[in-house]
Design a protein around this motif. Structure first.
Motif, PDB file in Angstrom:
ATOM      1  N   HIS A  63       0.840  -1.208   0.000  1.00 26.55           N
ATOM      2  CA  HIS A  63       0.000   0.000   0.000  1.00 26.55           C
ATOM      3  C   HIS A  63       0.872   1.255   0.000  1.00 26.55           C
ATOM      4  O   HIS A  63       1.579   1.521   0.966  1.00 26.55           O
ATOM      5  CB  HIS A  63      -0.926   0.017   1.221  1.00 26.55           C
ATOM      6  CG  HIS A  63      -1.847   1.199   1.232  1.00 26.55           C
ATOM      7  ND1 HIS A  63      -2.804   1.402   0.252  1.00 26.55           N
ATOM      8  CD2 HIS A  63      -1.945   2.257   2.070  1.00 26.55           C
ATOM      9  CE1 HIS A  63      -3.451   2.533   0.506  1.00 26.55           C
ATOM     10  NE2 HIS A  63      -2.961   3.073   1.602  1.00 26.55           N
ATOM     11  N   HIS A  65       1.375   5.472  -1.915  1.00 29.61           N
ATOM     12  CA  HIS A  65       0.915   6.588  -2.756  1.00 29.61           C
ATOM     13  C   HIS A  65       2.207   7.288  -3.197  1.00 29.61           C
ATOM     14  O   HIS A  65       2.606   8.295  -2.610  1.00 29.61           O
ATOM     15  CB  HIS A  65       0.031   7.553  -1.961  1.00 29.61           C
ATOM     16  CG  HIS A  65      -1.093   6.895  -1.220  1.00 29.61           C
ATOM     17  ND1 HIS A  65      -2.278   6.541  -1.828  1.00 29.61           N
ATOM     18  CD2 HIS A  65      -1.220   6.512   0.075  1.00 29.61           C
ATOM     19  CE1 HIS A  65      -3.093   5.978  -0.926  1.00 29.61           C
ATOM     20  NE2 HIS A  65      -2.463   5.945   0.221  1.00 29.61           N
ATOM     21  N   HIS A 212      -9.153   1.557   0.591  1.00 29.89           N
ATOM     22  CA  HIS A 212      -8.908   1.897   2.003  1.00 29.89           C
ATOM     23  C   HIS A 212     -10.096   1.374   2.808  1.00 29.89           C
ATOM     24  O   HIS A 212     -11.239   1.514   2.377  1.00 29.89           O
ATOM     25  CB  HIS A 212      -8.851   3.423   2.199  1.00 29.89           C
ATOM     26  CG  HIS A 212      -7.585   4.065   1.719  1.00 29.89           C
ATOM     27  ND1 HIS A 212      -7.575   5.057   0.778  1.00 29.89           N
ATOM     28  CD2 HIS A 212      -6.295   3.876   2.070  1.00 29.89           C
ATOM     29  CE1 HIS A 212      -6.328   5.448   0.563  1.00 29.89           C
ATOM     30  NE2 HIS A 212      -5.525   4.748   1.334  1.00 29.89           N
ATOM     31  N   HIS A 250      -5.228  -0.884   5.813  1.00 34.85           N
ATOM     32  CA  HIS A 250      -5.475  -0.462   7.196  1.00 34.85           C
ATOM     33  C   HIS A 250      -6.275  -1.478   8.022  1.00 34.85           C
ATOM     34  O   HIS A 250      -5.690  -2.176   8.833  1.00 34.85           O
ATOM     35  CB  HIS A 250      -6.100   0.936   7.264  1.00 34.85           C
ATOM     36  CG  HIS A 250      -5.238   1.969   6.603  1.00 34.85           C
ATOM     37  ND1 HIS A 250      -3.950   2.218   7.024  1.00 34.85           N
ATOM     38  CD2 HIS A 250      -5.443   2.766   5.524  1.00 34.85           C
ATOM     39  CE1 HIS A 250      -3.410   3.141   6.250  1.00 34.85           C
ATOM     40  NE2 HIS A 250      -4.295   3.488   5.324  1.00 34.85           N
ATOM     41  N   ASP A 301       2.361   3.116   3.065  1.00 32.01           N
ATOM     42  CA  ASP A 301       1.449   4.253   2.914  1.00 32.01           C
ATOM     43  C   ASP A 301       2.222   5.450   2.330  1.00 32.01           C
ATOM     44  O   ASP A 301       3.364   5.301   1.896  1.00 32.01           O
ATOM     45  CB  ASP A 301       0.775   4.588   4.246  1.00 32.01           C
ATOM     46  CG  ASP A 301      -0.636   5.154   4.045  1.00 32.01           C
ATOM     47  OD1 ASP A 301      -1.039   5.375   2.882  1.00 32.01           O
ATOM     48  OD2 ASP A 301      -1.336   5.366   5.037  1.00 32.01           O
TER      49      ASP A 301
HETATM   50 ZN   LIG Z   1      -3.391   5.105   1.942  1.00 33.27          ZN
END
Ligand SMILES: [Zn+2]
Length: 441
Positions: A63, A65, A212, A250, A301
């Protein structure tokens, strides 16, 4: 490449000393206790001398970005809502596709440096990000971030046609190194209609979903208010979202009913311990998930909530924090944390032939220098690998057999080379672009 006399982390996540490992055509050709015959050895290219080194599967970041690398250090010490609304959203509104490209290049360099070869990436400008990953010789599951508030079919959103084109042009590119995933950002940023439409598209294909899920207490509370008491997990399950392969980032605020659903549906839970700690979101019930035999993988993340792509840090945290949080020193074993960072992460990306040092698997590998004092003595080095080892010990990273990072003649503090990435250019571009955006705010 032929790794000679090197310790390896085998398919059972145990360390085996003194092995010979041959890499050919992007795959692991053999793993042996014996040196190959001279004639066979000669058919491989470089001989990599393995004394004082540990060869292990490369890491898979489930995960990320990646363009948020530009926000590193920009939004610090704020409560989540202010962090998002006062810092992240205004900054991101100024980002161009080229900004996303350079943020991804820098993220690739950082991940390669720490032994990560592949990442599941949720953001905008998917083509530019995919281009950066292909050029870096790395792998990624790209999804184009979806925000859908209007009550209309998915087909009427421009992103629908954009996703169709992305899948046609990029899914499977670079011998499968690029995969396109569909995205539902979250329950709170999408309508039920759009979720159903996306499910219809993904069902029956080899595509996957990246979402998410239940990151904060507030998200779950507000979802229950909106949807007649349903949690985000129950809401998505009622729609049928978990009928297709899903990576859910998450899953911090999940109860027993939620866990029953996630377990039954085989959902991949991407745990982001550093991000959840930094934003004060809480602790995902990882020990309970592992007890249930669920698929737990690991993510960094975005860099606004972590500050580094060193997945060894996240692995260390995953192995450690639940011991304190549950008062149980057996809560998460080092082997479970290693599996999350390697083979389970690879499987979460639909890469079943990756993440294990074994014959026939893709040669996604990293080598750690184990001559530092923190590695001695180590009767069973697998524990030191998680509790004392670090991404900074990585001296070689291979993706499909291609070198993407190496530090030969490694000495403390010295950096290595990125044969596929111009790191100085990437740093300069990112620094200039972040300065420009901050100037515009
Ligand atoms: Zn995220």
């Amino acid at each position: 490449m032929l790794f000679a006399d090197i310790d390896i982390l085998d398919e059972n996540l145990a360390v085996q000393p003194h092995r010979w490992v041959g890499v050919r055509d992007g795959r692991i050709a053999f793993v042996s206790e014996e040196a190959p015959e001279r004639a066979v050895a000669a058919t491989f290219g470089e001989v990599y001398h393995g004394r004082g080194k540990l060869l292990m599967p490369a890491l898979y970041n489930a995960h990320a970005h990646s363009p948020m690398t530009l926000l590193r250090g920009f939004a610090e010490n704020l409560p989540l809502q202010r962090w998002l609304e006062e810092k992240c959203f205004p900054f991101e509104a100024k980002m161009t596709a080229e900004d996303c490209y350079w943020g991804t290049v820098l993220a690739c360099a950082e991940m390669a440096r720490y032994g990560v070869v592949s990442f599941s990436d949720m953001y905008y400008a998917s083509e530019e990000r995919a281009r950066a990953v292909l050029e870096a010789g790395m792998k990624a599951n790209m999804c184009e971030g979806l925000v859908a508030f209007e009550e209309k079919p998915y087909a009427e959103y421009p992103i629908c046609a954009q996703m169709e084109a992305l899948v046609a042009d990029w899914h499977g590119a670079g011998d499968g190194r690029i995969r396109i995933d569909y995205n539902i950002h979250s329950e709170y940023l999408s309508t039920e209609t759009v979720c159903r439409d996306i499910l219809d598209i993904v069902r029956g294909t080899d595509l996957r979903l990246h979402i998410h899920l239940s990151e904060t207490e507030k998200e779950v509370r507000e979802c229950r208010e909106r949807h007649g008491g349903l949690s985000p997990v129950e809401y998505f399950d009622r729609i049928g979202i978990f009928d297709v392969p899903v990576t859910a980032a998450h899953c911090v605020w999940v109860d027993e009913t939620d866990l029953d659903i996630l377990q039954a549906r085989g959902v991949f839970v991407a745990n982001n311990p550093a991000s959840n700690l930094k934003l004060g979101s809480g602790f995902a019930p990882i020990p309970e998930m592992l007890r249930r035999g669920m698929n737990v993988c690991l993510g960094s993340d975005g860099m606004a909530s972590n500050n580094n792509h060193n997945l060894f840090h996240d692995m260390y945290l995953q192995a450690l924090i639940y011991k304190g949080a549950t008062l149980d020193p057996t809560a998460v074993t080092p082997q479970q944390a290693l599996a999350a960072a390697t083979r389970v992460g690879a499987r979460s990306q639909g890469r079943d032939d990756c993440g294990v040092v074994a014959e026939g698997m893709r040669a996604d590998l990293c080598v750690l220098d184990t001559t530092g004092p923190q590695w001695c003595p180590a009767p069973d080095p697998v524990y030191n690998l998680v509790y004392a080892g670090d991404g900074s010990d990585v001296v070689l990273t291979l993706c499909d057999g291609q070198v993407i990072y190496r530090a030969d003649g490694h000495s403390a503090g010295s950096e290595g080379q990125w044969p596929t990435i111009d790191l100085e250019r990437a740093k300069a571009e990112c620094a200039a672009r972040t300065a420009r955006i901050i100037g515009e705010l």
